[in-house]
Design an enzyme around this catalytic site. Structure first.
Site, PDB file in Angstrom:
ATOM      1  CE1 TYR A   1       0.333   1.995   4.236  1.00  9.62           C
ATOM      2  CE2 TYR A   1       1.073  -0.272   4.466  1.00  9.62           C
ATOM      3  CZ  TYR A   1       1.017   1.024   4.945  1.00  9.62           C
ATOM      4  OH  TYR A   1       1.641   1.357   6.119  1.00  9.62           O
ATOM      5  CB  CYS A   2       1.498   4.128  -1.475  1.00  9.35           C
ATOM      6  SG  CYS A   2       0.339   4.242  -2.856  1.00  9.35           S
ATOM      7  CD  GLN A   3      -2.323   9.378   1.621  1.00 13.46           C
ATOM      8  OE1 GLN A   3      -1.504   9.100   2.492  1.00 13.46           O
ATOM      9  NE2 GLN A   3      -3.556   9.796   1.910  1.00 13.46           N
TER      10      GLN A   3
ATOM     11  CD1 TRP B   1      -2.144   7.690   5.809  1.00 14.00           C
ATOM     12  CD2 TRP B   1      -1.874   5.597   6.525  1.00 14.00           C
ATOM     13  NE1 TRP B   1      -2.006   7.730   7.180  1.00 14.00           N
ATOM     14  CE2 TRP B   1      -1.834   6.450   7.635  1.00 14.00           C
ATOM     15  CE3 TRP B   1      -1.716   4.219   6.730  1.00 14.00           C
ATOM     16  CZ2 TRP B   1      -1.656   5.995   8.935  1.00 14.00           C
ATOM     17  CZ3 TRP B   1      -1.538   3.756   8.018  1.00 14.00           C
ATOM     18  CH2 TRP B   1      -1.509   4.637   9.099  1.00 14.00           C
TER      19      TRP B   1
END
Length: 276
Positions: free
Chosen positions: A234-236, A263
């Site tokens: 995952y990231c943002q 996120w």
């Protein structure tokens, strides 16, 4: 995905793509960060895709996977058919290209490749470019959410944290991971998540091509991400993790799944555990 069933392998270079330009089953898609990059020079025959079409745009988490109806419209506009082999590239090392290829995988379209280094590598290799827009020939493509094992959603991710042979890969910046910077109401990272920023795998001296893969595997293993695990990345907004999902596929990891809520979902809720 078997290379025997595809026109090209998963990871290709500019020579391989150049040799196949003009193939009627090939669809080259430019997912660069801006239309300006495409207009300044793109691979001959490439069509432009605004990366925002890869988000569903619906609140409260607009970056999630588009609906089947949205994807059917998008890929019909792009001229996709079941026999089409897609080559995706961008101008930033693979984030948006990876998000596109993940989307194709989710709808069960496994005929795809990533151009290593994208347009930066193509230009550095002195390959032909064109500036005139290529308009796709529309098709009638019915998209369905088929390969949902490529995707992991919040509730399943919460239930798997800390379980055997399951790992979480955070591809954001060090500051976002440690909670010193945040693009959400809450800062930090998903518990047990391993930090390996997406750009660490890119050769910044070589047009952002993927670095030596044996070295990357060793680095990931040192951090606790191994080839036999089920990994959620995952990231943002599942942009940077578009690349880390793709990288895991290229490296031959057993199962890399993308948390497309990322996120933007996890950090804006009050019922999600967080570490800093």
């Amino acid at each position: 995905m078997s290379s025997e069933d595809n026109l090209l392998s998963l990871l290709i270079d500019s020579d391989q793509l150049e040799a196949n330009l003009g193939n009627t089953n090939l669809l080259v898609i430019d997912v660069s960060c801006s239309r300006e990059s495409y207009d300044n020079g793109h691979i001959p025959g490439a069509v432009f895709l605004d990366y925002r079409r890869l988000f569903n745009g619906h609140s409260p988490v607009p970056n999630k996977l588009p609906t089947q109806e949205q994807l059917s419209l998008l890929f019909s506009e792009l001229g996709l058919s079941r026999d089409t082999h897609v080559v995706a590239y961008d101008d930033e090392g693979g984030g948006w290209a990876g998000r596109l290829l993940w989307t194709l995988d989710v709808i069960g379209h496994a005929r795809y490749s990533y151009l290593n280094g994208g347009i930066l590598a193509w230009r550095a290799d002195d390959k032909a470019q064109e500036q005139e827009q290529t308009l796709p020939q529309a098709s009638h493509y019915q998209a369905e959410h088929i390969n949902l094992h490529e995707r992991i959603e919040l509730d399943e991710l919460k239930s798997k944290i800390g379980t055997e042979n399951f790992a979480v890969w955070d591809s954001r910046s060090r500051g976002e991971y440690e909670g010193t910077s945040s693009k959400a109401e809450r800062a930090g990272h998903i518990p047990t998540a391993v930090h390996y920023e997406w750009t660490e795998a890119m050769d910044k001296e070589n047009e952002l091509r993927i670095r030596d893969m044996a070295e990357i595997i060793t680095e990931l293993q040192t951090k606790g991400l191994t080839i036999d695990q089920e990994i959620a990345t995952y990231c943002q907004s599942h942009h940077r993790s578009g690349f880390t999902w793709l990288l895991g596929k290229i490296l031959g990891f057993k199962q890399v799944r993308a948390y497309d809520g990322s996120w933007n979902e996890w950090g804006n809720r009050s019922d999600t555990p967080i570490e800093t």
